[in-house]
Design a protein around this motif. Sequence first.
Motif, short mmCIF file in Angstrom:
data_model
loop_
_atom_site.label_atom_id
_atom_site.label_comp_id
_atom_site.label_asym_id
_atom_site.label_seq_id
_atom_site.Cartn_x
_atom_site.Cartn_y
_atom_site.Cartn_z
N UNK A 244 -27.11 -5.10 -50.85
CA UNK A 244 -27.32 -6.49 -50.46
C UNK A 244 -27.80 -6.59 -49.02
N UNK A 245 -28.66 -7.56 -48.75
CA UNK A 245 -29.26 -7.71 -47.42
C UNK A 245 -28.76 -8.99 -46.75
N UNK A 246 -28.45 -8.85 -45.46
CA UNK A 246 -28.00 -10.00 -44.68
C UNK A 246 -29.14 -11.01 -44.56
N UNK A 249 -29.21 -11.99 -49.29
CA UNK A 249 -28.15 -11.99 -50.30
C UNK A 249 -26.85 -12.61 -49.78
N UNK A 250 -26.65 -12.56 -48.48
CA UNK A 250 -25.41 -13.11 -47.91
C UNK A 250 -25.65 -13.56 -46.48
N UNK A 251 -24.77 -14.46 -46.02
CA UNK A 251 -24.81 -14.92 -44.63
C UNK A 251 -23.43 -14.74 -44.01
N UNK A 268 -27.93 -11.80 -58.02
CA UNK A 268 -28.08 -10.34 -57.98
C UNK A 268 -26.80 -9.65 -58.43
N UNK A 269 -25.67 -10.13 -57.92
CA UNK A 269 -24.38 -9.53 -58.27
C UNK A 269 -24.09 -9.72 -59.75
N UNK A 270 -24.33 -10.94 -60.27
CA UNK A 270 -24.05 -11.21 -61.68
C UNK A 270 -24.91 -10.34 -62.60
N UNK A 271 -26.17 -10.15 -62.25
CA UNK A 271 -27.05 -9.32 -63.07
C UNK A 271 -26.60 -7.86 -63.01
N UNK A 273 -23.59 -6.70 -62.48
CA UNK A 273 -22.29 -6.48 -63.14
C UNK A 273 -22.26 -6.99 -64.57
N UNK A 274 -23.24 -7.82 -64.93
CA UNK A 274 -23.27 -8.38 -66.27
C UNK A 274 -22.14 -9.35 -66.53
N UNK A 275 -21.80 -10.17 -65.53
CA UNK A 275 -20.69 -11.11 -65.68
C UNK A 275 -21.09 -12.47 -65.12
N UNK A 276 -20.29 -13.49 -65.51
CA UNK A 276 -20.34 -14.79 -64.85
C UNK A 276 -19.34 -14.70 -63.71
N UNK A 277 -19.85 -14.53 -62.48
CA UNK A 277 -19.02 -14.13 -61.36
C UNK A 277 -17.80 -15.02 -61.17
#
Length: 764
Positions: A244-246, A249-251, A268-271, A273-277
Amino acid sequence: MARVTGWIRRLLDKPGSVDLAPFQRIVAEAGGLEPGLRDQAEIGLGDTARAAGNRPGADWVGGAEFCAVVRETARRTLGQRPFDVQLVGMLAMLNGHVVQMATGEGKTLVGALTAAGYALRGRRVHVVSVNDYLARRDAEWMAPLYGALGLTVGWIAEGSTPEERRAAYACDVTYAAVSELGFDVLRDRVRTDPADLVVPAPQVAVVDEGDSVLVDEARVPLVLAGAADPGVALPEMAALARRLSKGYHYTIDEEGRNVFLTPKGTDTVEKALGVDLYADPGVVTQVNLALHAHALLTRDVDYIVRDGRVQLINTTRGRVAMLQRWPDGLQAAVEAKEKLTPSESGEILDSLTIQSLIRRYPEICGMTGTALAVADQLREFYDLRVAVVPPNKTCIRVDEPDRIFATAEDKESALLKEIADQHVTGRPILVGTLDIAESERLAEALRAKGLDPVVLNAKNDAKEAEVISRAGARGAITVSTQMAGRGTDIRLGGDEAAEREREVAELGGLYVIGTGRHESSRLDDQLRGRAGRQGDPGGSVFFVSGQDALLTAYAPEERLPPAEADGVVRDKYAAHLVAHAQRVAEGVNLEIHRNTWRYTRLLEQQRAQLMERRDEILHGDMAARALLTACPERYRELTEAVGEDRVRRAARQIVLFHLDRCWTEHLSFLSDLREGIHLRALGRLNPLDEFNREAVPAYRAMLDEIERRSVETFEKADLTRDLDDQGLRRPSATWTYLVQDNPFGSEWDRVLSRVAGAMKRRKR
């Protein structure tokens, strides 16, 4: 006029307004008694001290005769004749104050004289240190003094056995690191046999480096844990965080305390991990911990990796925070980030903040070189006042104004040039950096210029005494983190002859250079204080840039005035802005301290009540009487079967087990409650009031649950068998550590920090 001014200061109770005049008169009177004691037989001094200490109330302690006797005893046993100001400091501490004495004024001896005074009054004294090394060093160093006064002294270290600890606590004076004292208290709280107890009732605490122990580390919880399990952080979460990039993807918030996934980051995280975060709280927690470890904790700044383990850095001292770790989830996340084997993790059985530990003592006093800056906090949290003791010799150190630069690059270029220019003259230089990474980077830059600096940081702390002993030698360049040998003097000329000392003094003495301002002005003052000991010449200066973390975090909307051609900002507003940012940082940290104490206060009241009940159960037959009342028929049945003594022992074991178990569950409930209580503010409710509103009935329910479980177990127990096999098995192993409260704070702390910062900016 001076008397009137002093009276007004005392009337207004300003910080540092403790009147030293009565103590100075006593010390002056003691000076007149000194010649007579010089001719007295050595055995006579000890007899005088012991006889006087045995007087009713030991009123002799703190008088002129006492001062004269302990001064002469120190001269004969240690080869050190206490200065008048040292005796003044001792008297102030014997009157329950925190004394501020400059570096090199001999606080170790002052602490020993104070401890001896309290012990001669018949009190049990614990001299509280910041680490095992200083505890042992000072106890062994001062042992001849105590012995000559008819007193015993012991010390405790991490490796001390229970028998060694009991022997040390049985002495008149016991030296120990604050963490070891706390761990012993925690371990005693789960004892089931009075014979196993280690710590006696607290009476007097003499706190060395008082500002560090009483303020900087006050919020640090000491923890007793059990039921070890491996950490839960998943390596794949750490690997995901690395991708992940500052900014994309995140602040990160402006205080650097919290990190947020952006919508793109969430996708990005949901894809991945394959989950609904946000449909799975457990996954959200793991992702957040991994992201916090990746984005907010920096290797060689917040922690180091040594011997295959993550070791935290105490930012106020620059040393490894021994035995300290983050809360288990975050600790495991950092270990996963560094691809290390997870350390043991488990359930918190009990905890105790250092502030609560020290407040157990009916009498508290302390000493440090920088107390005045935290005088208000010492008064607010401990009801202690600060006595500022003047130095034995006037400080002639030259403290230059800050050199302020627009950019970090300009600052570092000027810093390297200043070090090189000063080194040419042969003047010893101590460079104080803000973290390990900076110390190593700066040392490499100096080596590239052909210089040969010595680096002192948490990675080579075992060499601290050796490095510091040479830091004052001609031509020495020492690059250090905040540790800088606090607790050890830097002698001009190093350990060499007096001629070398005079030579270095003629060059201007030790030159201290700070590479940036700390969040606390006290840390800056401590760094300056490495130079100018006992009237030695010396100098200090700080290099600051507009890109330093202090300004970007605590004055983010402000800009420095334009720099001149050489990169230096000479506008007076620049110095004002740096000072302002530091005040904001101090204010935010103080408010977080206050907020933590507000939440802790109720917990401490509940803990005190429960521990009082536990002591009655442990030392008496309260458990048996309670179970006899609750189930008389079962009690009589068991008594007839196995005898009264066995039933009483079993009753004690049953009730103590459920009391300890329910307390552990109560702590977990309160921890979860506090973490989410900030949400009540959205409904215009006061989070603290709401916390107390739920914590009080939860405590009462806990007491009822202890009774219910105890009765249930007693009704079913087979006292002919081991109770451990009937559901009362305690953790197979327990261990202690310090938790560095989540460095980003609870969510409420983060909200508070942002509000405080906004208010500060609005006032300008």
